[in-house]
Scaffold this active site. Structure first.
Site, PDB file in Angstrom:
ATOM      1  N   ASP A 103      47.282  48.023  39.064  1.00 50.97           N
ATOM      2  CA  ASP A 103      47.553  46.805  39.821  1.00 50.97           C
ATOM      3  C   ASP A 103      46.676  45.676  39.251  1.00 50.97           C
ATOM      4  OD1 ASP A 103      48.948  45.786  42.478  1.00 50.97           O
ATOM      5  OD2 ASP A 103      46.854  45.209  42.692  1.00 50.97           O
ATOM      6  N   TYR A 210      44.654  36.236  43.987  1.00 51.92           N
ATOM      7  CA  TYR A 210      46.016  35.691  43.936  1.00 51.92           C
ATOM      8  C   TYR A 210      45.989  34.167  43.886  1.00 51.92           C
ATOM      9  CZ  TYR A 210      47.836  40.308  45.195  1.00 51.92           C
ATOM     10  OH  TYR A 210      48.167  41.639  45.193  1.00 51.92           O
ATOM     11  N   HIS A 266      54.256  52.583  43.512  1.00 45.09           N
ATOM     12  CA  HIS A 266      53.177  51.737  43.013  1.00 45.09           C
ATOM     13  C   HIS A 266      51.836  52.464  43.059  1.00 45.09           C
ATOM     14  CE1 HIS A 266      51.230  47.925  42.092  1.00 45.09           C
ATOM     15  NE2 HIS A 266      50.391  48.121  43.090  1.00 45.09           N
TER      16      HIS A 266
END
Length: 286
Positions: A103, A210, A266
């Site tokens: 990730d 982010y 994931h």
């Protein structure tokens, strides 16, 4: 986990909390977790790699769990995140390391290999594309826009922290549980995650990874092909990232191997640890 120790080290002007295992003279392996995990995300990889003779280091990356959480979005661009890892390598007095990232940790790993390859012996990434692959796939695959919609929400000020922190992080827990296999995370393990998320300023710091995208974070990643050997390991059931991203990422590598893993999402290193560990060791030993 046996023979696991913890340290606080200084790197790149901050302090990182790290988990360490394996012989001090072994080749260095650095495991970089993603959102919203912490060092514990590698619980199934640390011991097996240490038993193979590697010096294994799994940090809480900046902003996470017990590591420093510098204020301000600009402190979370990938240049800073990369330099944190370089500092870890230098702390252990090594010239290079095998870098493994999942990730967001994989995004940092891609950037390190792209810009400072002299520090990277080999690169292994799990369910994370090369940062420059995403724009290309978005043009070809409209479905990826929907998969990535949460990133736009995370850009908002304050609201994401409130939404994610409500009812003892209920939304974050559900996000993990609903996107993973039923046995991937136990209730006890999720309590450890909640303890990490509860650290002062942690949610904002985690989200700032982010938010730094809009500050040009991914523009710091070059288009040049990565020269170190790369293995991409990809759970095909990823709800957030299309397998197209894995294939597109290969175009940014000179020497690359892609392994798709079925019955994995994931959260592949939690769900298929034996397969992931085999693929990691096999690639390191090649």
């Amino acid at each position: 986990m046996e023979n696991l120790s913890f340290q606080i080290i200084e790197t790149n002007g901050i302090h990182l909390h790290i988990a360490v295992a394996g012989p001090a003279n072994g080749p260095l392996v650095i495991l970089l977790h993603g959102f919203p995990e912490f060092w514990f995300g590698w619980k199934n990889q640390i011991q097996p790699l240490a038993e193979k003779g590697y010096r294994v280091v799994a940090p809480d990356q900046r902003g996470y769990n017990l590591s420093d959480k510098p204020k301000g979005i600009d402190n979370y661009t990938v240049d800073y995140l990369r330099d944190d890892v370089i500092g870890i390598i230098e702390h252990f007095q090594k010239k290079t390391a095998i870098i493994i990232g999942h990730d967001w940790g994989g995004a940092v790993a891609w950037h390190l290999a792209a810009t400072r390859p002299e520090y990277v012996e080999k690169l292994i990434v799990l369910n994370i594309p090369h940062p420059k692959a995403m724009p290309k796939v978005l043009k070809k695959n409209p479905l990826q826009w929907m998969k990535s919609a949460y990133i736009a929400f995370f850009q908002l000020p304050n609201l994401p922290e409130k939404a994610l922190g409500m009812r003892e992080f209920k939304a974050m827990q559900q996000g993990i549980e609903q996107s993973s296999k039923p046995t991937a995370f136990s209730k006890d393990e999720l309590e450890l995650y909640k303890a990490a998320w509860s650290q002062s300023d942690a949610l904002t710091a985690m989200l700032n990874w982010y938010r730094a995208i809009r500050r040009g974070s991914f523009r710091q990643v070059p288009d040049t092909k990565i020269k170190v050997p790369v293995r991409i390991i990809w759970g095909v059931g990823d709800q957030f990232l299309s397998p197209m991203l894995a294939k597109e990422s290969m175009s940014f590598c000179e020497e690359v191997n892609l392994a798709f893993v079925g019955e994995a999402t994931h959260w592949i290193q939690h769900e298929q640890p034996e397969i992931v560990n085999h693929l990691i060791v096999q690639f390191i030993n090649e």
